[in-house]
Design a protein around this motif. Sequence first.
Motif, PDB file in Angstrom:
ATOM      1  N   THR A   7      -1.970  -3.268  -6.783  1.00  0.00           N
ATOM      2  CA  THR A   7      -2.260  -3.296  -5.250  1.00  0.00           C
ATOM      3  C   THR A   7      -2.614  -1.757  -4.922  1.00  0.00           C
ATOM      4  N   PRO A   8      -3.879  -1.735  -4.408  1.00  0.00           N
ATOM      5  CA  PRO A   8      -4.400  -0.446  -4.043  1.00  0.00           C
ATOM      6  C   PRO A   8      -3.520   0.476  -2.938  1.00  0.00           C
ATOM      7  N   ALA A  10      -3.917   2.931  -1.100  1.00  0.00           N
ATOM      8  CA  ALA A  10      -4.146   3.242   0.224  1.00  0.00           C
ATOM      9  C   ALA A  10      -5.808   2.695   0.575  1.00  0.00           C
ATOM     10  N   ASP A  11      -6.328   3.017   1.906  1.00  0.00           N
ATOM     11  CA  ASP A  11      -7.688   2.848   1.912  1.00  0.00           C
ATOM     12  C   ASP A  11      -8.695   3.667   1.235  1.00  0.00           C
ATOM     13  N   LEU A  12      -9.773   3.201   1.086  1.00  0.00           N
ATOM     14  CA  LEU A  12     -10.860   4.236   0.287  1.00  0.00           C
ATOM     15  C   LEU A  12     -11.375   4.752   1.385  1.00  0.00           C
ATOM     16  N   ASP A  13     -10.708   5.979   1.824  1.00  0.00           N
ATOM     17  CA  ASP A  13     -11.263   6.976   2.326  1.00  0.00           C
ATOM     18  C   ASP A  13     -11.653   8.266   1.794  1.00  0.00           C
ATOM     19  N   ARG A  16      -9.083   9.938  -0.359  1.00  0.00           N
ATOM     20  CA  ARG A  16      -8.722   9.219  -1.533  1.00  0.00           C
ATOM     21  C   ARG A  16      -9.752   9.361  -2.587  1.00  0.00           C
TER      22      ARG A  16
END
Length: 168
Positions: A7-8, A10-13, A16
Amino acid sequence: MAHGAITPAADLDGARFRQVMGRFATGVVAITAVEPGTGRPTGIAANSFTSVSLDPPLVAFCVAHTSTTWPRLRASDRLCINILGEPQLDVCRRLALKGGDKFDGIDWTESPSGAPAIDGALAWIECSVEQEHVAGDHVIVVARVHALDENHDGRPLVFYRGAYGGIA
Ligand SMILES: Cc1cc2nc3c(=O)[nH]c(=O)nc-3n(C[C@H](O)[C@H](O)[C@H](O)COP(=O)(O)O)c2cc1C
């Protein structure tokens, strides 16, 4: 065989992206040239450098569109890519500055065709811009190698997780 699913976290910001990519240890190069107009040396520090092709000899690196120094570097016929050694953190930091005289306090010698080979670097690679490919907020620069050599066997400057280190 049973297996789970990742599960990732966090968001792909941007934060990250940097954090994860920072797990890839790299060396650091100084990409330099003598500005055609002023005759003054300039350059940038970069860790996006890689070898690309042996025949013909090509290397590549990525430059941000926001770089104010890149347009001045690419105006020169010859670039010098200097592979920095562990004691050259100050050189890296100077060339990463925006504006000012980046070469203040940096000693260099002319490469065979006059590009700035930084004293104390592990190796130098003299090249010219062959292709530029726009890729998102960077340009991938492919450069043709004309001459290159090693200087000494010192330890490399290593960039890892946003910090500097060396290899024992
Ligand atoms: C370790 C390190 C690696 C860097 N790698 C790159 C890179 O691969 N590409 C890039 O465009 N800038 C990179 N930079 C930033 C440039 O060195 C420099 O800060 C940037 O070009 C801003 O200066 P300028 O406006 O004079 O070009 C790096 C900086 C550091 C400290």
